[in-house]
Design an enzyme around this catalytic site. Structure first.
Site, PDB file in Angstrom:
ATOM      1  N   GLY A  24       0.836  -1.195   0.000  1.00  0.00           N
ATOM      2  CA  GLY A  24       0.000   0.000   0.000  1.00  0.00           C
ATOM      3  C   GLY A  24       0.875   1.251   0.000  1.00  0.00           C
ATOM      4  O   GLY A  24       1.336   1.691  -1.043  1.00  0.00           O
ATOM      5  N   SER A  45       6.450  -4.383  -2.390  1.00  0.00           N
ATOM      6  CA  SER A  45       6.126  -2.993  -2.639  1.00  0.00           C
ATOM      7  C   SER A  45       6.349  -2.197  -1.339  1.00  0.00           C
ATOM      8  O   SER A  45       7.428  -2.270  -0.769  1.00  0.00           O
ATOM      9  CB  SER A  45       4.703  -2.875  -3.175  1.00  0.00           C
ATOM     10  OG  SER A  45       4.459  -1.618  -3.736  1.00  0.00           O
ATOM     11  N   TRP A  46       5.337  -1.462  -0.850  1.00  0.00           N
ATOM     12  CA  TRP A  46       5.517  -0.758   0.426  1.00  0.00           C
ATOM     13  C   TRP A  46       5.941  -1.723   1.533  1.00  0.00           C
ATOM     14  O   TRP A  46       6.742  -1.373   2.411  1.00  0.00           O
ATOM     15  CB  TRP A  46       4.235  -0.020   0.837  1.00  0.00           C
ATOM     16  CG  TRP A  46       4.208   0.257   2.316  1.00  0.00           C
ATOM     17  CD1 TRP A  46       3.478  -0.403   3.267  1.00  0.00           C
ATOM     18  CD2 TRP A  46       5.009   1.209   3.029  1.00  0.00           C
ATOM     19  NE1 TRP A  46       3.756   0.095   4.521  1.00  0.00           N
ATOM     20  CE2 TRP A  46       4.702   1.089   4.402  1.00  0.00           C
ATOM     21  CE3 TRP A  46       5.957   2.155   2.636  1.00  0.00           C
ATOM     22  CZ2 TRP A  46       5.292   1.869   5.386  1.00  0.00           C
ATOM     23  CZ3 TRP A  46       6.557   2.945   3.616  1.00  0.00           C
ATOM     24  CH2 TRP A  46       6.224   2.800   4.966  1.00  0.00           C
ATOM     25  N   ASP A 100       8.611  -3.744 -14.331  1.00  0.00           N
ATOM     26  CA  ASP A 100       7.917  -2.977 -13.296  1.00  0.00           C
ATOM     27  C   ASP A 100       8.099  -1.483 -13.559  1.00  0.00           C
ATOM     28  O   ASP A 100       9.158  -0.923 -13.297  1.00  0.00           O
ATOM     29  CB  ASP A 100       8.486  -3.348 -11.930  1.00  0.00           C
ATOM     30  CG  ASP A 100       7.671  -2.781 -10.769  1.00  0.00           C
ATOM     31  OD1 ASP A 100       6.939  -1.798 -10.989  1.00  0.00           O
ATOM     32  OD2 ASP A 100       7.785  -3.321  -9.656  1.00  0.00           O
ATOM     33  N   HIS A 119       5.005  -5.058 -11.748  1.00  0.00           N
ATOM     34  CA  HIS A 119       4.756  -4.853 -10.316  1.00  0.00           C
ATOM     35  C   HIS A 119       3.751  -5.862  -9.773  1.00  0.00           C
ATOM     36  O   HIS A 119       3.827  -6.252  -8.604  1.00  0.00           O
ATOM     37  CB  HIS A 119       4.242  -3.426 -10.091  1.00  0.00           C
ATOM     38  CG  HIS A 119       4.377  -2.936  -8.686  1.00  0.00           C
ATOM     39  ND1 HIS A 119       5.591  -2.592  -8.123  1.00  0.00           N
ATOM     40  CD2 HIS A 119       3.445  -2.735  -7.712  1.00  0.00           C
ATOM     41  CE1 HIS A 119       5.411  -2.193  -6.878  1.00  0.00           C
ATOM     42  NE2 HIS A 119       4.106  -2.280  -6.597  1.00  0.00           N
TER      43      HIS A 119
END
Length: 321
Positions: free
Chosen positions: A43, A115-116, A268, A296
Site C-alpha cells: 500500500g 512494494s511498500w 515494473d 509490479h
C-alpha cells in the site's frame, strides 16, 4: 507450474492495543509449532489479503498476518476523517510489529512482503536485525523521494494525458499534499472522488504489464477501503515515509548475516528494478532474481521464485545470526 498452497483459515486472531487509540488486527494460520513468518502487506493501506498466506507451506510455517494502522480490520479506520493520521507513521508501524512479535511470544521470524511492505520490512529489520531469521521481498521499494517522484511524475512520460488528469484532481501544485487534504475532507463525496482519481492513476501505471488487469487497484474494494488506502498512501508518500533519503540502502549492511532473497519484475514501471539492484548490492549476501516476464503485479514465474525461496527457508532452523 508451481501452485499456491490450498486456502487455510486462521486458528487464532485478535486486536492488539498498540496505543494512541489504535488496535491492530492480527491472525495466525498454519502450524502453531511451525517456523514463524510474518507477512507485511503493501500500500501502504492495502490491508492483508488471505491469498498472501498461500505462498507458505502451512505444515511448516506459523504464518502471521496483520493489518497496519488505519486499514483492513484495524481500528480506527482511515476512511473516517476523524481518524488521527499523525499517529500513523513508519516509526509507529515498526513499533507495532515489534509489539505484535512480543505479544505472540515469537523470538525471531521470517519476513515476507512486497512494494511498500518491502520498505517496512527493511526499516524493521534494520532496527531489529536480531529478531529476523530470513527476508523474502518482491517488487522492492525503499520509498525514497526519488522513487515517489518517479511514480507520481516521472513515469507520466508514458501516460501524459492520464498524468494531467491525476494532477488536476489534486487541485494543488503540490500534488501529494493536495490529495492528503482532499482525502481528509469531511464531505464523503469529495473523499471518494479523490480516492478514485488516485487509483485511476495507479491502475494506469500498471496497465502496460503483461499480467496487468484493468482496475487492478480499484476492483474489489469498497468505497471505505479505497478511501483508507489512498488516504494512507498520500499521507506516507507526501512525507517520504519520514525516512532520511536513501537510509535503507545506505544502512543495508546492518542486515549482514540475514539471508535475503529479492525478487523484482524487469517490466515494473511503478518501481523500476534499479532500487532492487541497489539494495541487493548494499546487503551482504543478498540474492537478487530479476523476473523477465513480470511487472509490479507479478507473474506465474515470479510466484515460482517466491515459493521456492520460502520452501527453501522453511527447512532452516530459524537461527541466522
Amino acid at each position: 507450474m508451481a501452485e499456491l498452497y490450498p486456502p487455510i483459515e486462521p486458528y487464532e486472531s485478535g486486536l492488539l492495543d498498540v496505543g494512541d487509540g489504535n488496535k491492530v488486527y492480527w491472525a495466525t494460520c498454519g502450524n502453531p509449532n511451525g517456523k514463524p513468518a510474518a507477512i507485511v502487506h503493501g500500500g501502504p493501506g492495502s490491508g492483508s489479503s488471505v491469498n498472501l498466506r498461500r505462498v507458505f507451506d502451512p505444515e511448516r510455517y506459523r504464518i502471521v498476518q496483520f493489518d497496519q494502522r488505519g486499514c483492513g480490520r484495524s481500528t480506527p479506520h482511515a476512511s473516517d476523517p476523524a481518524t488521527d493520521m499523525s499517529v500513523n507513521t513508519t516509526e509507529h508501524l515498526i513499533a507495532d510489529m515489534e509489539r505484535l512479535r512480543e505479544h505472540l511470544g515469537i523470538e525471531k521470524w521470517l519476513l515476507h512482503g512486497g512494494s511498500w511492505g518491502s520498505t517496512l520490512i527493511l526499516a524493521y529489520a534494520g532496527r531489529y536485525p536480531e529478531r529476523v531469521t530470513e527476508i523474502v521481498l518482491v517488487s522492492v521499494t525503499t520509498t525514497r523521494r526519488s522513487e515517489i517522484d518517479w511514480l507520481y511524475r516521472g513515469v507520466g512520460r508514458f501516460f501524459p494525458e492520464e498524468l494531467a488528469k491525476f494532477r488536476a484532481g489534486a487541485g494543488d501544485e503540490d500534488v501529494l499534499a493536495g490529495y492528503v487534504r482532499l482525502l481528509g475532507e469531511d464531505d464523503p463525496d469529495v473523499r471518494l472522488r479523490a480516492a478514485k482519481d488516485w487509483v485511476a492513476w495507479e491502475d494506469t501505471v500498471i496497465s502496460l504489464e503483461p499480467n496487468g488487469k484493468p482496475n487492478a487497484y480499484s476492483a474489489n474494494r469498497s468505497p471505505a477501503e479505497l478511501i483508507a488506502l489512498t488516504r494512507i498512501c498520500s499521507h506516507y508518500f507526501a512525507n517520504a515515509a519520514w525516512l532520511e533519503e536513501g537510509i535503507l540502502i545506505r544502512e543495508a549492511g546492518r542486515l549482514a548475516g540475514i539471508p535475503g532473497v529479492l525478487i523484482h519484475g524487469r517490466l515494473d514501471l511503478s518501481g523500476p528494478v534499479e532500487t532492487a539492484w541497489e539494495v541487493a548490492n548494499a546487503w551482504p549476501g543478498a540474492e537478487l532474481t530479476i523476473v523477465e516476464d513480470s511487472g509490479h503485479t507479478g507473474s506465474a514465474t515470479r510466484r515460482e521464485v517466491v515459493l521456492a525461496a520460502l520452501d527453501r527457508f522453511s527447512a532452516r532452523s530459524g537461527v541466522s545470526r
